[in-house]
Each structure stands twice: as structure tokens, then as C-alpha cells.
Design an enzyme around this catalytic site. Structure first.
Site, PDB file in Angstrom:
ATOM      1  N   ASP A  13       0.825  -1.298   0.024  1.00  0.00           N
ATOM      2  CA  ASP A  13       0.067  -0.002  -0.127  1.00  0.00           C
ATOM      3  C   ASP A  13       1.018   1.512  -0.023  1.00  0.00           C
ATOM      4  OD1 ASP A  13      -2.229  -1.601   0.242  1.00  0.00           O
ATOM      5  OD2 ASP A  13      -2.201  -1.544   2.346  1.00  0.00           O
ATOM      6  N   LYS A  16       1.674   2.378  -4.957  1.00  0.00           N
ATOM      7  CA  LYS A  16       2.464   1.783  -6.345  1.00  0.00           C
ATOM      8  C   LYS A  16       1.313   2.017  -7.600  1.00  0.00           C
ATOM      9  CE  LYS A  16       2.226  -2.393  -4.349  1.00  0.00           C
ATOM     10  NZ  LYS A  16       2.203  -2.059  -2.966  1.00  0.00           N
ATOM     11  N   ASN A  38      -5.124 -10.211  -3.632  1.00  0.00           N
ATOM     12  CA  ASN A  38      -4.905  -9.395  -2.214  1.00  0.00           C
ATOM     13  C   ASN A  38      -4.437  -8.129  -2.452  1.00  0.00           C
ATOM     14  OD1 ASN A  38      -2.902 -10.427  -3.455  1.00  0.00           O
ATOM     15  ND2 ASN A  38      -1.492 -11.417  -1.855  1.00  0.00           N
ATOM     16  N   ALA A  39      -3.964  -7.689  -3.788  1.00  0.00           N
ATOM     17  CA  ALA A  39      -3.563  -6.445  -3.752  1.00  0.00           C
ATOM     18  C   ALA A  39      -4.730  -5.356  -4.205  1.00  0.00           C
ATOM     19  CB  ALA A  39      -2.653  -6.498  -5.442  1.00  0.00           C
ATOM     20  N   GLY A  40      -4.385  -4.033  -3.966  1.00  0.00           N
ATOM     21  CA  GLY A  40      -5.488  -3.140  -3.896  1.00  0.00           C
ATOM     22  C   GLY A  40      -4.655  -1.909  -4.473  1.00  0.00           C
ATOM     23  N   HIS A  41      -4.761  -1.497  -5.707  1.00  0.00           N
ATOM     24  CA  HIS A  41      -3.890  -0.408  -6.270  1.00  0.00           C
ATOM     25  C   HIS A  41      -4.957   0.629  -6.390  1.00  0.00           C
ATOM     26  CE1 HIS A  41      -0.204  -3.401  -7.418  1.00  0.00           C
ATOM     27  NE2 HIS A  41      -0.738  -3.296  -5.756  1.00  0.00           N
ATOM     28  N   GLN A 230       2.048  -5.897  -3.158  1.00  0.00           N
ATOM     29  CA  GLN A 230       2.318  -6.133  -1.833  1.00  0.00           C
ATOM     30  C   GLN A 230       3.656  -5.463  -1.539  1.00  0.00           C
ATOM     31  OE1 GLN A 230       1.415  -9.518  -3.418  1.00  0.00           O
ATOM     32  NE2 GLN A 230      -0.284  -8.440  -2.944  1.00  0.00           N
ATOM     33  N   THR A 307      -9.535  -4.548   1.695  1.00  0.00           N
ATOM     34  CA  THR A 307     -10.478  -5.357   2.684  1.00  0.00           C
ATOM     35  C   THR A 307     -11.038  -4.143   3.649  1.00  0.00           C
ATOM     36  OG1 THR A 307      -8.354  -5.122   4.237  1.00  0.00           O
ATOM     37  CG2 THR A 307      -9.049  -7.107   3.024  1.00  0.00           C
ATOM     38  N   ARG A 311      -5.416   0.506   8.587  1.00  0.00           N
ATOM     39  CA  ARG A 311      -3.989  -0.065   8.654  1.00  0.00           C
ATOM     40  C   ARG A 311      -3.361   0.668   9.777  1.00  0.00           C
ATOM     41  NH1 ARG A 311      -3.898   2.721   2.720  1.00  0.00           N
ATOM     42  NH2 ARG A 311      -4.790   0.951   1.604  1.00  0.00           N
ATOM     43  N   LYS A 337       2.930  10.229  -0.138  1.00  0.00           N
ATOM     44  CA  LYS A 337       2.254  10.647   1.106  1.00  0.00           C
ATOM     45  C   LYS A 337       2.960  11.662   1.992  1.00  0.00           C
ATOM     46  CE  LYS A 337      -1.543   7.969   1.879  1.00  0.00           C
ATOM     47  NZ  LYS A 337      -2.215   6.805   2.031  1.00  0.00           N
ATOM     48  N   SER A 419       5.437  12.400  -3.879  1.00  0.00           N
ATOM     49  CA  SER A 419       3.908  12.420  -3.894  1.00  0.00           C
ATOM     50  C   SER A 419       3.579  13.289  -2.862  1.00  0.00           C
ATOM     51  CB  SER A 419       3.451  10.932  -4.015  1.00  0.00           C
ATOM     52  OG  SER A 419       2.166  11.039  -4.378  1.00  0.00           O
TER      53      SER A 419
HETATM   54  P1  GDP Z   1      -0.808   0.401  -3.446  1.00  0.00           P
HETATM   55  O1  GDP Z   1      -1.272  -0.972  -3.179  1.00  0.00           O
HETATM   56  O2  GDP Z   1       0.598   0.468  -3.366  1.00  0.00           O
HETATM   57  O3  GDP Z   1      -0.917   0.856  -4.795  1.00  0.00           O
HETATM   58  O4  GDP Z   1      -1.297   1.738  -2.340  1.00  0.00           O
HETATM   59  P2  GDP Z   1      -3.048   1.729  -2.083  1.00  0.00           P
HETATM   60  O5  GDP Z   1      -3.664   2.200  -3.373  1.00  0.00           O
HETATM   61  O6  GDP Z   1      -3.355   0.464  -1.539  1.00  0.00           O
HETATM   62  O7  GDP Z   1      -2.942   2.801  -0.949  1.00  0.00           O
HETATM   63  C1  GDP Z   1      -2.213   3.986  -1.240  1.00  0.00           C
HETATM   64  C2  GDP Z   1      -3.383   4.955  -0.941  1.00  0.00           C
HETATM   65  O8  GDP Z   1      -2.954   6.352  -0.847  1.00  0.00           O
HETATM   66  C3  GDP Z   1      -4.460   5.108  -1.905  1.00  0.00           C
HETATM   67  O9  GDP Z   1      -5.811   5.452  -1.312  1.00  0.00           O
HETATM   68  C4  GDP Z   1      -4.030   6.462  -2.647  1.00  0.00           C
HETATM   69  O10 GDP Z   1      -5.140   6.940  -3.310  1.00  0.00           O
HETATM   70  C5  GDP Z   1      -3.108   7.215  -1.685  1.00  0.00           C
HETATM   71  N1  GDP Z   1      -2.238   8.089  -2.026  1.00  0.00           N
HETATM   72  C6  GDP Z   1      -1.143   7.663  -2.909  1.00  0.00           C
HETATM   73  N2  GDP Z   1      -0.282   8.744  -3.071  1.00  0.00           N
HETATM   74  C7  GDP Z   1      -0.684   9.608  -1.966  1.00  0.00           C
HETATM   75  C8  GDP Z   1       0.011  10.656  -1.469  1.00  0.00           C
HETATM   76  O11 GDP Z   1       1.122  11.021  -2.067  1.00  0.00           O
HETATM   77  N3  GDP Z   1      -0.792  11.544  -0.646  1.00  0.00           N
HETATM   78  C9  GDP Z   1      -1.873  11.118  -0.071  1.00  0.00           C
HETATM   79  N4  GDP Z   1      -2.614  11.732   0.647  1.00  0.00           N
HETATM   80  N5  GDP Z   1      -2.514  10.008  -0.742  1.00  0.00           N
HETATM   81  C10 GDP Z   1      -1.893   8.981  -1.486  1.00  0.00           C
HETATM   82  P1  IMO Z   2      -1.020  -4.158  -2.388  1.00  0.00           P
HETATM   83  O1  IMO Z   2      -0.527  -4.644  -3.445  1.00  0.00           O
HETATM   84  C1  IMO Z   2      -0.833  -4.701   2.231  1.00  0.00           C
HETATM   85  C2  IMO Z   2      -0.983  -8.444   3.572  1.00  0.00           C
HETATM   86  C3  IMO Z   2      -2.188  -8.844   4.293  1.00  0.00           C
HETATM   87  C4  IMO Z   2      -1.649  -9.970   5.325  1.00  0.00           C
HETATM   88  C5  IMO Z   2      -0.365 -10.642   4.447  1.00  0.00           C
HETATM   89  C6  IMO Z   2      -1.125 -11.919   3.879  1.00  0.00           C
HETATM   90  O2  IMO Z   2      -2.227  -3.564  -2.564  1.00  0.00           O
HETATM   91  O3  IMO Z   2       0.350  -3.496  -1.791  1.00  0.00           O
HETATM   92  P2  IMO Z   2      -2.564 -12.755   1.969  1.00  0.00           P
HETATM   93  O4  IMO Z   2      -3.826 -12.243   1.590  1.00  0.00           O
HETATM   94  O5  IMO Z   2      -1.484 -12.567   0.875  1.00  0.00           O
HETATM   95  O6  IMO Z   2      -2.374 -13.954   2.349  1.00  0.00           O
HETATM   96  O7  IMO Z   2      -2.385 -12.041   3.268  1.00  0.00           O
HETATM   97  O8  IMO Z   2      -0.115  -9.659   3.544  1.00  0.00           O
HETATM   98  N1  IMO Z   2      -1.219  -8.124   2.303  1.00  0.00           N
HETATM   99  C7  IMO Z   2      -1.391  -6.921   2.049  1.00  0.00           C
HETATM  100  N2  IMO Z   2      -0.855  -5.820   2.717  1.00  0.00           N
HETATM  101  N3  IMO Z   2      -0.895  -4.321   0.747  1.00  0.00           N
HETATM  102  C8  IMO Z   2      -1.191  -5.434  -0.148  1.00  0.00           C
HETATM  103  O9  IMO Z   2      -1.124  -5.375  -1.348  1.00  0.00           O
HETATM  104  C9  IMO Z   2      -1.189  -6.596   0.485  1.00  0.00           C
HETATM  105  N4  IMO Z   2      -1.342  -7.876  -0.004  1.00  0.00           N
HETATM  106  C10 IMO Z   2      -1.373  -8.824   1.229  1.00  0.00           C
HETATM  107  O10 IMO Z   2      -3.003  -7.952   5.021  1.00  0.00           O
HETATM  108  O11 IMO Z   2      -1.083  -9.297   6.500  1.00  0.00           O
HETATM  109 MG    MG Z   3      -3.056  -1.616  -1.748  1.00  0.00          MG
END
Ligand code: GDP
Ligand code: IMO
Ligand code: MG
Length: 430
Positions: A13, A16, A38-41, A230, A307, A311, A337, A419
Site C-alpha cells: 500500500d 504503487k 490480495n492487492a488493491g492499487h 504487496q 479489505t 492500517r 504521502k 508524491s
Molecule cells: P498500492 O497498493 O501500493 O497501490 O497503494 P494503495 O492504493 O493500497 O494505497 C495507497 C493510498 O494512498 C491510496 O488510497 C492512494 O489514493 C493514496 N495516495 C497515494 N499517494 C498519495 C499521496 O501522495 N498522498 C495522499 N494523501 N494519498 C496518496
Molecule cells: P498491495 O499490492 C498490504 C498482507 C495482508 C496480510 C498478509 C498476507 O495493495 O500493496 P494474503 O492475502 O497475501 O494471504 O495476506 O499480507 N497483504 C497486503 N498488505 N497491501 C497488499 O497489497 C497486501 N497483500 C497482502 O494484510 O497481512
Molecule cells: Mg494496496
């Protein structure tokens, strides 16, 4: 041509998805190489927000080809939901999305196994996203998995049923009431029916031998960006085991997750937040349980994109960052961030670990959260300024530049992107 890599240096998170989207116009192909839903981008632009789980984050850019590589595991139901949401928002999905035949398929019973294993662990649970990741990779390694290329085989149904029966034998040993497990709002039987229907969507996508496709593309001068999921501290080998995911999240994962030779790896973009977060269980040496942690969660909207779980938040951990840079061969750092820390009086940075007076800057065999193990911090003056008016690095307050420069001098790697907000436009390139 070489494959550039973008991956997370912390516990996932890091942001990416946002940066892949920002960099995508410079690349012809964006390829996911490991992990699954499991990823959420998250990607935000023009007032719109999307969360991708399986589809690479280049999908919003015209002419970008998005490849789901052999190292990724795919849940047909989740992939179908993702495609539907994108299509509903008029995002083109067609020949710009290609799927490796060798990618493994997440079955409904993999999700059920995940749920059952987690429940059986009680308070020691991993905190999995419960998407079936561990059981699917287990089947891959134990040579029992089903691959995307198998779904059109004439004996697919019997292979599916054999695998399902094998899973059910394990599941039944736990003697749980299976009606308590819910999958995207469905009970198991209904979910399985929906999953079967979703296979049609997967069948309709263009399947490729992605290792040939990507290596030929390189030969033809195409630019490829590999998108990690991840983060390094969740890597199956080098993360905080067993509180990790089940794939290699590091640069090495690009080689076996896409079929790319090590000599074909180019730049490695390492993404980190200006602080740290972790979702799920497991050690987190700089975790904050006070108002500072609360503030980070509130201002940074630190709730899981997959999910919705809150965090855990804490200060940036320099030993962990250096470890991740070493494992990945990071050439460029990207700090995410920074805006979230704008209201803090002081900003702390963990520079070492202290275990009963023994100071170390190396990640110990077992990272732990205990009274005997704590981080030693350095303190920086906060910048206490809104960053939203900054349009270049030169506009940054001196205190932020001091913080960045310290990280650069300690890691020996330049911070080339900072960022300052979730939107595509809120990105400062040095
Ligand atoms: P990823 O899994 O690495 O792609 O990251 P996530 O999308 O799970 O989590 C990053 C969160 O931070 C998302 O809600 C983004 O919209 C947000 N985000 C990304 N860059 C920035 C930033 O520079 N500042 C703030 N405030 N939010 C950001
Ligand atoms: P992105 O790509 C943050 C964490 C879960 C758990 C552990 C194992 O969005 O950065 P799993 O579902 O793989 O069996 O979970 O890894 N986890 C993540 N935490 N960002 C993710 O993906 C994750 N994918 C898995 O919360 O602790
Ligand atoms: Mg994510």
C-alpha cells in the site's frame, strides 16, 4: 531494451498503483508479475477513483498494453468484477489486456481453505486478505494447481472436481460450520456458481505465452514496466515470516514471474511512504499507538483498499528501508504521502533497533514487537506547511528537503519522485 521495475519497499500500500499510472505513458507495456487480488492499487485522476486488484495499473492510458504475467494468480470472479467496473466507467478493455496461460487460477475452495486455516490459527492468524493466496500458491508449488491455459481443456471439469474434492477433504477435517464463511456476499455454494459463470469472462480474454511476448517485445525495442504487488517486507523469503504473503515481491520475482532474465532488468523504482503502514498481523517495530498514529491514519485515510481494514501506522523505518533497497537493487526512490505529515510538529525516523541494549541496523532473523525490542529514533523538525501549492521540488519547505536529503544520504539512492496527494497530478518529479 530492459524491463524497469516498480515495487513497494514496505508492507504494501505504498502507492504503487498511483505511480505506475503516472509513469505508464513512458512505457509500451505494463506487466504484473506476482500476487493476486490480495492487492488493491488505487488510481485517482479527473475526480475519478479506481481500485485495481488483478489488472495492471497502466489500463487507463491509451495505447498501453497490460499483461497479467505467469507469476500472478487470478480469481476469475474478482477479475470479472474488476472488468465490469472499468467498462461501466467507459475504460477500454480489449486487446490492451493480455493474460499469461501459465498464471494459476484461484478456485473457490482455495478461498475456503484460506478462511479455514486463518480461523484455525486463532490469535496467531496472519491477517490474510482471505483471497485464497496461500492455498493457491501452495497448489502451484506442490504441482496440483490449475492454470489459465487449462480452463479450455476438454478435461477441465474433471480436473477442477478432483482439486475441489482434495480441498474439501482437508476443509472437512476442521469440522467448521461452512455457512459462516462468506465470499463477496455469497455463501460458498452460490459463490462457486458465480465463479463458474465468471470463467466465461476469463475465457474471452486474449491469452498469451507471456514469456515469449515480453522477450520479443524487448527485442523489438518496446519499453516494459513491471508492477509489483504487496511490498518487500511481505516477501515470502525475506519478509517478516510467517506474517507475509506467499510470493516473491522483490525484483527477483520479476524474473520468474514474467520470464525475464536477470540481465534484462533495468531501473528499479522503490516506493515508500514518508511513514510506515501495515495491515494484518505481524511485527511492526515503529508502530504508533498514540495520537500521532491516529493522525496518520486519519489524514492519510489509512484503510485497506482491498479489505477496508484500518492500517496500522508508524514512523519510517530506515533499517527496513535499507534492507529493501539492498534486496531489490533500487536505483530510484519515490517518497509517497509527504502531505500526510504536513501538520506534524516533529517527524521521527527509526535509525536502529535496540534489543536489550544491543544496537543493530540489520533486520534480525525474527523481527518482533516486544518490550525488549524497540526502535531508536532521530527527530526532524516538521515542515508544518500545506504542500498543495508546491509544483516543483524547489517549492518544498526546507524541513521537507532536509528529511529527504537525510534519507538519500543514508541510503545512497536519490529520491526522484515525491508524491503530495492521491491524484495523478499531485506528483513532484525531481
Ligand atoms: P498500492 O497498493 O501500493 O497501490 O497503494 P494503495 O492504493 O493500497 O494505497 C495507497 C493510498 O494512498 C491510496 O488510497 C492512494 O489514493 C493514496 N495516495 C497515494 N499517494 C498519495 C499521496 O501522495 N498522498 C495522499 N494523501 N494519498 C496518496
Ligand atoms: P498491495 O499490492 C498490504 C498482507 C495482508 C496480510 C498478509 C498476507 O495493495 O500493496 P494474503 O492475502 O497475501 O494471504 O495476506 O499480507 N497483504 C497486503 N498488505 N497491501 C497488499 O497489497 C497486501 N497483500 C497482502 O494484510 O497481512
Ligand atoms: Mg494496496
Amino acid at each position: 531494451m530492459k524491463v524497469d521495475v516498480l515495487l513497494g519497499l514496505q508492507w504494501g500500500d505504498e502507492g504503487k498503483g498511483k505511480i505506475v499510472d503516472v509513469l505508464s505513458p513512458k512505457y509500451d507495456i505494463i506487466a504484473r508479475f506476482q500476487g493476486g487480488p490480495n492487492a488493491g492499487h488505487t488510481i485517482e485522476f479527473e475526480g475519478k477513483k479506481f481500485v485495481l486488484h488483478t489488472i495492471p495499473s497502466g489500463i487507463f492510458i491509451d495505447n498501453s498494453i497490460n499483461v497479467i504475467g505467469n507469476g500472478v494468480i487470478i480469481d476469475p470472479f474478482i477479475l470479472q468484477s474488476e472488468i465490469t467496473k472499468l467498462k461501466d466507467a467507459d475504460i477500454n478493455i480489449g486487446s490492451n489486456l493480455l493474460v499469461s496461460r501459465k498464471a494459476h487460477v484461484i478456485m473457490p475452495t482455495h478461498r475456503l481453505l484460506d478462511a479455514v486455516y486463518e480461523k484455525s490459527k486463532g490469535k496467531d492468524k496472519i491477517g490474510s486478505t482471505l483471497k485464497g493466496i496461500g492455498p493457491t500458491y501452495t497448489d502451484k508449488v506442490s504441482r496440483n494447481g490449475l492454470r489459465v491455459g487449462d480452463i479450455e481443456a476438454s478435461d477441465f471439469e474433471s480436473r477442477y472436481e478432483k482439486a475441489r474434492d482434495r480441498h474439501m477433504n482437508i476443509i472437512n477435517n476442521f469440522n467448521y460450520d461452512l455457512s459462516e464463511f462468506v465470499f463477496d456476499g455469497f455463501n460458498f455454494d452460490d459463490y462457486e456458481k458465480e465463479w463458474m459463470k465468471a470463467l466465461e469472462t476469463l475465457k474471452s480474454l486474449e491469452k498469451i505465452n507471456s514469456e515469449y511476448f515480453l522477450n520479443n517485445a524487448l527485442k523489438n525495442g518496446k519499453k516494459i514496466l513491471a508492477e509489483g504487488a504487496q511490498g518487500t517486507m511481505l516477501d515470502i523469503d525475506f519478509g517478516s515470516y510467517p506474517f507475509v504473503t506467499s510470493s516473491n515481491t522483490i525484483t527477483a520475482g520479476v524474473c520468474n514471474g514474467l520470464g525475464i532474465a536477470p540481465s534484462s532488468i533495468g531501473r528499479v523504482f522503490g516506493i515508500f511512504k514518508a511513514y510506515c503502514t501495515r495491515v494484518g498481523s505481524g511485527p511492526f517495530p515503529t508502530e504508533l499507538f498514540d495520537v500521532d498514529g491516529e493522525e496518520m491514519r486519519k489524514i492519510g485515510h489509512e484503510f485497506g483498499a482491498t479489505t477496508g481494514r484500518p492500517r496500522r501506522c508508524g514512523w519510517l523505518d530506515l533499517p527496513a528501508l535499507k534492507y529493501a533497497i539492498m534486496l531489490n537493487g533500487v536505483t530510484d526512490l519515490m517518497m509517497m504521502k509527504a502531505d500526510v505529515l504536513s501538520s506534524f510538529e516533529n517527524i521521527k525516523l527509526a535509525v536502529a533497533y535496540n534489543e536489550k541494549g544491543n544496537i543493530t541496523t540489520e533486520i534480525p532473523y525474527e523481527l518482533c514487537n516486544s518490550d525488549d525490542f524497540e526502535a531508536d529514533y532521530m527527530s526532524f523538525a516538521g515542515w508544518k506547511k500545506d504542500l498543495s501549492n508546491c509544483s516543483s521540488y524547489e517549492d518544498f519547505p526546507d524541513e521537507l528537503i532536509t528529511y529527504i536529503k537525510y534519507i538519500e544520504s543514508e541510503t545512497g539512492v536519490p529520491v526522484n519522485i515525491v508524491s503530495i496527494g492521491p491524484d495523478r497530478s499531485e506528483t513532484i518529479l525531481k
